[in-house]
Design an enzyme around this catalytic site. Structure first.
Site, short mmCIF file in Angstrom:
data_model
loop_
_atom_site.label_atom_id
_atom_site.label_comp_id
_atom_site.label_asym_id
_atom_site.label_seq_id
_atom_site.Cartn_x
_atom_site.Cartn_y
_atom_site.Cartn_z
N ARG A 26 0.56 -1.19 -0.02
CA ARG A 26 -0.23 -0.37 -0.46
C ARG A 26 0.80 1.19 0.13
NH1 ARG A 26 -2.79 -4.25 1.89
NH2 ARG A 26 -5.41 -4.32 2.48
N GLY A 95 -1.21 -12.29 -4.17
CA GLY A 95 -2.42 -10.59 -4.25
C GLY A 95 -2.98 -9.97 -4.35
N ASP A 321 -3.68 -15.70 7.81
CA ASP A 321 -2.68 -15.44 7.07
C ASP A 321 -1.64 -16.57 8.90
OD1 ASP A 321 -2.98 -14.37 4.84
OD2 ASP A 321 -1.41 -12.50 5.05
N LYS A 348 -6.44 -19.40 -0.96
CA LYS A 348 -5.32 -18.59 -0.31
C LYS A 348 -4.03 -18.99 -1.69
CE LYS A 348 -7.04 -15.88 2.39
NZ LYS A 348 -6.61 -14.39 2.62
N ARG A 394 4.09 -19.42 3.67
CA ARG A 394 3.60 -19.38 5.07
C ARG A 394 3.11 -20.96 5.66
NH1 ARG A 394 3.27 -14.91 5.97
NH2 ARG A 394 1.81 -13.68 5.16
C1 S3P Z 1 -4.43 -8.99 2.44
C2 S3P Z 1 -5.49 -9.74 2.96
C3 S3P Z 1 -5.48 -10.73 2.96
C4 S3P Z 1 -4.32 -11.44 3.14
C5 S3P Z 1 -3.12 -11.01 2.42
C6 S3P Z 1 -2.57 -9.85 2.26
C7 S3P Z 1 -4.42 -7.20 1.97
O1 S3P Z 1 -5.98 -11.79 1.89
O2 S3P Z 1 -4.96 -12.83 3.19
O3 S3P Z 1 -2.26 -12.22 2.47
O4 S3P Z 1 -3.21 -6.76 2.27
O5 S3P Z 1 -5.07 -6.83 2.21
P1 S3P Z 1 -7.84 -11.15 1.31
O6 S3P Z 1 -8.63 -9.77 1.65
O7 S3P Z 1 -8.29 -11.68 0.44
O8 S3P Z 1 -8.35 -12.25 3.06
#
Ligand code: S3P
Length: 445
Positions: A26, A95, A321, A348, A394
């Site tokens: 971010r 992701g 996580d 995940k 992980r």
């Molecule tokens: C994250 C949100 C989570 C988390 C990922 C990082 C983020 O995923 O599992 O590792 O930085 O917004 P989800 O929003 O899909 O739950």
């Protein structure tokens, strides 16, 4: 790459873990959209976070990286300043990069293609694509846009009111970012609270928004975008998700005491601490302060006797996580640990319900898969095994920690993935091991 881990004596010492992954992503995104130069310190120098950097470089944003790769200068181009990339944006395994970038790309008056590795191509994108289409973005991809590669033709967005079907910070954040480019007031309703780093980043950069209970509103005062925002400097805390491996190691390995300094303690991320304390762990927090809108502090852990508990409901997004390493802790707890309401684990980096349970069974633990979680029966003297990470960082790190208390050697295959979130994990752990120099850990082949 393969890691071999042998049983260890108690862990003692003081460590710091690298910067928070969610905040690092971010920090680059907001900096790139600001009007000017931003300085980011304690950035996580991981593969995933550099994917985000490369996406912005491909859209004309200048980013200078220090030699140790932990400090960045990002020269923001402003809300209207991104340029159409010449090539496909590639997010690797990340992701967070693909989902949050989709929110930003939806607001751009140009065409982009975005894709990632094999794991990313299997992860559902409709949760982000559906609301972005409702805002006016044209997004195409496999299975009606559920899977990458995705093509985005953005711009001209209109605000929507949207209730998230899953508690996902990635979806919430993608919509908050898209809202910066949408005409009107975007309202996002969360079913359960998820990590709030994006809201805090809005606050840190002085971007107006409101959050009342579970409703977030972002209002764009002008036709198609907010007037822009000033740059900011960001000091990132250590990642509590990375610290969790050492927190659990310190609890389950006899005769351990570890101090982990400068760890992010955002309450939307501290579910792991609440759960371990409820299981009986000896954890103390000190030196708490807030910098760049994010709370942080030091965590002291001592070897503790654990009991099994039920983990479900509202706490799940606060520790999603950390479930792989909580599962390792559960094998050492007296009685049953039941994990519920965690269906999200199945989408995940791997299907973590199945990867965790398969890993535990190979180590001789009693673990049963359920549709939305698992049941683990402890305590169990783990045995060494050959564990395949299935490309999931992980899982690889959790198996390494389990190896420290197993009867015999643990061999973990496919550990390259650790660098997506925790470069230097093996070095940090082997430095902590007391029985030096016969490095029980880090015997990489
Ligand atoms: C994250 C949100 C989570 C988390 C990922 C990082 C983020 O995923 O599992 O590792 O930085 O917004 P989800 O929003 O899909 O739950």
């Amino acid at each position: 790459m393969q890691l071999k881990v042998s049983p260890s004596a108690g862990l003692k010492g003081e460590i710091e873990v690298p910067g928070d992954k969610s905040i690092s992503h971010r920090s680059v995104m907001f900096s790139a959209l600001s009007d000017g130069k931003n300085t980011i310190t304690n950035f996580l120098p991981s593969e995933d976070c550099f994917r985000t950097v490369e996406c912005f470089r491909a859209m004309g944003v200048k980013v200078n990286i220090s030699p140790d790769k932990k400090s960045l200068a990002v020269f923001g181009e402003g809300l209207g300043g991104l340029k159409e990339p010449k090539d496909i944006l590639y997010v690797g395994n990340s992701g967070t990069t693909i989902r949050l970038m989709l929110g930003i790309l939806a607001g751009q008056p140009f065409q982009t293609m975005i894709t990632g590795d094999e794991s990313i191509k299997r992860r559902p994108m409709k949760r982000v694509v559906d609301p972005l289409r409702k805002m006016g973005a044209i997004i195409t991809g496999k299975q009606d846009g559920n899977f990458a590669p995705l093509e985005v033709r953005g711009g001209n967005l209109s605000a929507i009111e949207y209730t998230l079907p899953v508690a996902s910070a990635q979806v919430k954040s993608a919509l908050m970012l898209a809202a910066l480019f949408a005409k009107g007031t975007t309202k996002i309703i969360e079913p359960l609270p998820s990590r709030d780093h994006t809201e805090r980043m809005f606050g840190h950069f002085g971007i107006p928004f409101t959050k009342e209970n579970n409703i977030i509103s972002v209002q764009t005062p002008h036709a198609a975008s907010v007037p822009g925002f000033l740059p900011a400097n960001i000091e990132i805390p250590g990642d509590i998700s990375s610290a969790s491996f050492f927190i659990v190691a310190g609890i389950i390995i006899p005769d351990s005491e570890i101090l982990i300094k400068n760890v992010g303690l955002n309450p939307t991320r501290t579910g792991i601490i609440d759960v371990l304390c409820a299981m009986g762990a000896n954890i103390a927090i000190s030196n708490e302060k807030t910098l760049s809108g994010e709370p942080r502090g030091d965590i002291r852990i001592k070897t503790s006797k654990l009991k099994g508990i039920t983990i479900g409901g509202e706490i799940i997004p606060r520790l999603i996580d950390e479930i792989p390493i909580i599962a390792i802790a559960a094998t050492q707890a007296e009685g049953q640990t039941v994990i519920l309401d965690a269906k999200e684990l199945r989408v995940k980096e791997s299907d973590r319900v199945s990867t965790i349970c398969d890993m535990l069974k190979k180590m001789g633990a009693k673990a049963k898969e359920t549709p939305d979680g698992m049941i683990i029966e402890g305590p169990c003297r783990l045995k060494g095994a050959e564990i395949e990470s299935r490309g999931d960082h992980r899982i690889a790190m959790s198996a390494a920690i389990a190896g420290l208390i197993a009867k015999d050697e643990m061999v973990i295959e496919d550990t390259e993935c650790i660098k997506t979130s925790f470069p230097g994990f093996d070095i940090l752990l082997s430095n902590l091991l007391r029985r030096q120099p016969t490095a029980e850990f880090g015997d990489t082949v």
